[in-house]
Design an enzyme around this catalytic site. Structure first.
Site, short mmCIF file in Angstrom:
data_model
loop_
_atom_site.label_atom_id
_atom_site.label_comp_id
_atom_site.label_asym_id
_atom_site.label_seq_id
_atom_site.Cartn_x
_atom_site.Cartn_y
_atom_site.Cartn_z
N LYS A 54 0.83 -1.21 0.00
CA LYS A 54 0.00 0.00 0.00
C LYS A 54 0.86 1.25 0.00
O LYS A 54 0.56 2.23 -0.70
CB LYS A 54 -0.95 -0.02 1.20
N GLN A 98 -5.30 -1.87 9.43
CA GLN A 98 -4.92 -3.14 8.80
C GLN A 98 -5.37 -4.32 9.67
O GLN A 98 -5.01 -4.41 10.83
CB GLN A 98 -3.41 -3.19 8.57
N ASP A 121 -11.64 2.17 3.48
CA ASP A 121 -12.03 0.78 3.22
C ASP A 121 -13.51 0.63 2.90
O ASP A 121 -13.97 -0.46 2.55
CB ASP A 121 -11.67 -0.09 4.43
#
Length: 292
Positions: A54, A98, A121
């Site tokens: 990422k 995460q 997200d």
């Protein structure tokens, strides 16, 4: 019949190139670059790889990365405080925690602390509610990536029978809603579904999102179906080496399906591309607010 490969890796690169051009244009106009913050807790090797990917992707498209790494014994309060700071930081447009987290932490509680407009997200109840209502908003990354693949390859969804195997809030439920939004007739199957093979064999579009290696076998797939494999599972080969496989028995099904996503190189790269796209969309809204 040999299935056509749905190449998520090349599509993700295409999306990132477009984002790179859009961001460089904004920066050339004197605006700040978009910013993404990823919070990682502990030393899970797979999570470390994902976070590094990422960060590299951010760098590639010209986004600022505000990653923070916490020790495995970090408290809920520490993480909530970090999220509160990032919520207030005008340089940060997207925030992601995460997963998985150590067992003593409440991942849902942390998600609820993220401002919905910075929910990179797309999993905050506010954004999921927008999806249910078919309103514009930040979409869950992996399901959004699946929809982009179907769109890129001009796969007709309207009127088709779609079966989603898996009912998680991360993938199963949102992808079912997205397919429904495109006028598919959707069935969600799961561990309690009776006669699962009969259900999946009825699908024109089959999405496997269960996290069980090669669970979907050839006898479960209708000839000519579009098969989307969301699973990423690490198994050990007979030689003792690690290997990534999906939830679908790829070798057996590639001669039955009309289209199929590989693992790796299918849905996985699209998840990161959609994360960057969500961050950019949040950035556009944020910079418009500043201007007005």
């Amino acid at each position: 019949m040999v299935a056509k490969i749905l190449d998520g890796k090349s599509l993700a690169q295409k999306i990132q190139t477009k984002l790179q051009n859009q961001i460089s244009e904004k920066v050339a106009q004197g605006k700040r670059a978009p910013g993404l913050a990823v919070l990682m807790v502990g030393d899970n090797p797979a999570s470390a790889v994902y976070v590094r990917n990422k960060e590299k992707s951010c760098q590639k498209v010209g986004m600022e990365s505000f990653s923070r790494h916490f020790s495995a014994d970090a408290t809920q309060e520490e993480l909530e405080e970090a999220i509160a700071q990032l919520n207030q930081d005008e340089r940060v447009d997207g925030i992601l925690v995460q997963l998985p987290l150590p067992s003593h932490l409440d991942s849902v509680g942390l998600l609820l602390k993220i401002l919905p407009e910075k929910d990179a997200d797309g999993l905050h109840p506010y954004n999921l509610g927008k999806l249910v209502r078919q309103e514009k908003g930040l979409r869950s990354c992996t399901p959004a990536g699946v929809m982009e693949i179907l769109k890129e390859y001009n796969i007709d969804i309207a009127g088709k029978k779609a079966v989603v195997v898996g009912r998680s809030i991360l993938v199963g439920k949102p992808i079912a809603l997205m397919l429904l939004e495109e006028n598919a007739t959707v069935t969600i199957a799961h561990s309690r579904t009776a006669n699962l093979a009969e259900v999946t064999k009825d699908a024109d579009i089959l999405v496997a999102a269960v996290g069980k290696p090669e669970m979907i076998t050839a006898d479960m797939v209708k000839p000519g179906a579009v098969v989307i494999d969301v699973g990423i599972n690490r198994i050990e080969t007979s030689e003792g080496k690690g290997k990534l496989v999906g939830d679908v028995d790829y070798q057996a099904i590639k001669d039955i399906a009309s289209y199929i996503t590989p693992v790796p190189g299918g849905v996985g790269p699209m998840t990161v591309a959609m994360l960057l796209q969500n961050t950019y969309l949040s950035y556009l809204v944020s910079t418009e607010k500043v201007q007005s």
